[in-house]
Design an enzyme around this catalytic site. Structure first.
Site, PDB file in Angstrom:
ATOM      1  N   THR A  95       0.855  -1.186   0.000  1.00  0.00           N
ATOM      2  CA  THR A  95       0.000   0.000   0.000  1.00  0.00           C
ATOM      3  C   THR A  95       0.895   1.241   0.000  1.00  0.00           C
ATOM      4  O   THR A  95       1.588   1.515   0.966  1.00  0.00           O
ATOM      5  CB  THR A  95      -0.915   0.007   1.242  1.00  0.00           C
ATOM      6  OG1 THR A  95      -1.795  -1.105   1.155  1.00  0.00           O
ATOM      7  CG2 THR A  95      -1.730   1.289   1.316  1.00  0.00           C
ATOM      8  N   LYS A 171      -6.711   1.629  -4.060  1.00  0.00           N
ATOM      9  CA  LYS A 171      -6.476   1.108  -2.710  1.00  0.00           C
ATOM     10  C   LYS A 171      -6.575   2.229  -1.678  1.00  0.00           C
ATOM     11  O   LYS A 171      -7.097   2.043  -0.573  1.00  0.00           O
ATOM     12  CB  LYS A 171      -5.095   0.438  -2.629  1.00  0.00           C
ATOM     13  CG  LYS A 171      -4.691  -0.063  -1.230  1.00  0.00           C
ATOM     14  CD  LYS A 171      -5.521  -1.251  -0.746  1.00  0.00           C
ATOM     15  CE  LYS A 171      -5.273  -1.599   0.717  1.00  0.00           C
ATOM     16  NZ  LYS A 171      -4.094  -2.405   0.972  1.00  0.00           N
ATOM     17  N   LYS A 239      -1.058   5.456   9.393  1.00  0.00           N
ATOM     18  CA  LYS A 239      -0.302   5.490   8.133  1.00  0.00           C
ATOM     19  C   LYS A 239      -1.234   5.604   6.925  1.00  0.00           C
ATOM     20  O   LYS A 239      -1.054   6.489   6.076  1.00  0.00           O
ATOM     21  CB  LYS A 239       0.546   4.211   8.009  1.00  0.00           C
ATOM     22  CG  LYS A 239       1.148   3.978   6.623  1.00  0.00           C
ATOM     23  CD  LYS A 239       2.028   2.728   6.556  1.00  0.00           C
ATOM     24  CE  LYS A 239       1.297   1.424   6.360  1.00  0.00           C
ATOM     25  NZ  LYS A 239       0.755   1.174   5.006  1.00  0.00           N
TER      26      LYS A 239
END
Lengths: 294, 294
Positions: A95, A171, A239
């Site tokens: 990611t 994503k 994050k």
């Protein structure tokens, strides 16, 4: 069958690599954790402590590392990119911020190698079953070439664009929804506690109704546990919602809910819960509006 | 069988009243709209232009009006409360602020009549099928007495507390989740548009995954329509998220996401979309970050 270098043998990477072995591919794995290398050896792959050696002559490199920094370390600093076969395909599954994925793709393609931006979702359960959702972007010919290998790891393969960064953006938006839905479940249940309601009944009512979300049903019960097991940590969303807000910044798109949700995960992390299950973002609400006694 | 006064024959109230008639109850209906009275007559109920006359001697009063103001108008100004049978049960189904529902309950009980705070969810589809979710609070004996009638309207009957206001709070939190989930879907799809992604593919990917919500699946496709049919209007969530924030204010509980979502519905209403489908809250995002051309 393809010779695949697999970098990143964590909780997700291990079952993904094992599925590639089972499908008959040659898997050369690498990880900084020696235990991960032992694991791979026992599951039919060939382990290498050096990413450059693991990549030697491989036709494909799957990067299932934690983030863009680690992907760059494997590719550029450890030298995996230069060791790959000249026409190899690099598949970035970590990611990453869309701009970072695009930059990595450009550097890979500058060596004449091919690149796919292909983040995944579906968790360890999906990784084990080979049912991950893969959000893949890249030139059509490259996606065609990689598809047989991608399908081994994820039965839900979507082609979401032709350029590096598109997969990462899909994503990113996925994480926007996940993060906001977890925080919304926390806001709702904390208000219910504050008002003296039975929060288990609330989950029964909302879970199967128009108020429901996948996260409410999955994280809601863990929010009501004293000390829930960690399936994904608060700091993952610190994050990931950071990546979401960066993507909004890059595209100049305001993201009011994602920004508010990020603050709540930051608060939970600041309370010392960074490594705890992300359901405990509810503790940020509880700290501000404690349940009334009696 | 019970003689029921039914106040509020709108899109939800009509099928609820019709189900009570079908179950064998005597339904005396009232509404300010003459067409609603004609409708009731054709469906086996007895219509009254005056709420006081409709309530005359009834053993139960169901208030399926729009809000607390209308409920008070029927009960106190139009005189329905005083016309009810001395031991009658008043069932407040309108979406009201918890403090308002509690105040109405106290005034009803001051006349020795009984009170249930019982907001509903499930929309017109649930009202027609008799499968509404009913979030009922009140003394156990009163809930027991009302249950056979409530079950005719809603097969998902939950007892959520013993005092007036508890039902309203459960509905309020329901609306918090619904409103935030609609706004989150809008934020996600607007970012996807801004980034040049195919938003129909995004709905396919997210709808059945951890990123999914009931509202994403229901409102998402309507967000991508040019001019979606109105199933529930933007101004309903302007009102309902206003009730949510009032409830947070009353209980001193901060509601970051609900507050942000409310601003977006207000923005859409300010853009002239108050009567449009609530999926068009996405227009607030589009106004700020238009889709890039080509």
């Amino acid at each position: 069958m393809t010779t695949i270098c697999f970098a990143g043998l964590g909780a997700m990477g291990r079952p993904m690599a094992a599925n590639l072995v089972k499908a008959g591919h040659t898997v050369r794995g690498t990880d900084v954790n020696p235990a991960a290398l032992d694991w791979l050896k026992q599951h039919g792959g060939t382990p290498f402590a050096s990413a450059r050696e693991a990549a030697g002559g491989a036709e494909m490199l799957v990067l299932m590392v934690v983030n863009a920094d680690q992907a760059e370390a494997v590719l550029f600093e450890a030298g995996a990119l230069d060791a790959l076969s000249p026409n190899a395909i690099v598949v970035l599954c970590a990611t990453c911020a869309p701009a970072r994925a695009a930059a990595i793709g450009a550097k890979v393609e500058a060596t004449q190698r091919r690149f796919i931006d292909a983040p995944v979702s579906g968790g360890v359960v999906g990784a084990e079953a080979g049912t991950l959702t893969i959000m893949a972007s890249g030139p059509k010919a490259v996606l065609d070439a990689a598809e047989p290998v991608l399908k081994v790891m994820g039965s839900r393969l979507f082609r979401v664009g032709e350029k590096a960064g598109d997969g990462a953006m899909v994503k990113t938006i996925n994480q926007l929804l996940c993060g906001v839905h977890i925080a919304a479940a926390a806001e709702a249940l904390a208000l219910g506690e504050r008002a003296g309601l039975d929060t288990k009944v609330l989950l029964d009512i909302y879970g199967s109704s128009a108020a429901g979300s996948w996260m409410l049903n999955n994280r809601g019960p863990r929010m009501l546990m004293e000390d829930p097991p960690v399936t994904s940590a608060v700091d993952i969303f610190v994050k990931d919602l950071g990546i979401v807000l960066d993507a909004g910044h890059q595209t100049k798109a305001p993201l009011f809910l994602a920004a508010a949700a990020h603050q709540l995960f930051l608060a939970a992390s600041g309370m010392g819960l960074g490594k705890a299950d992300d359901a405990l973002v509810i503790e940020a609400y509880r700290a501000m509006a404690p349940k009334k006694e009696g």
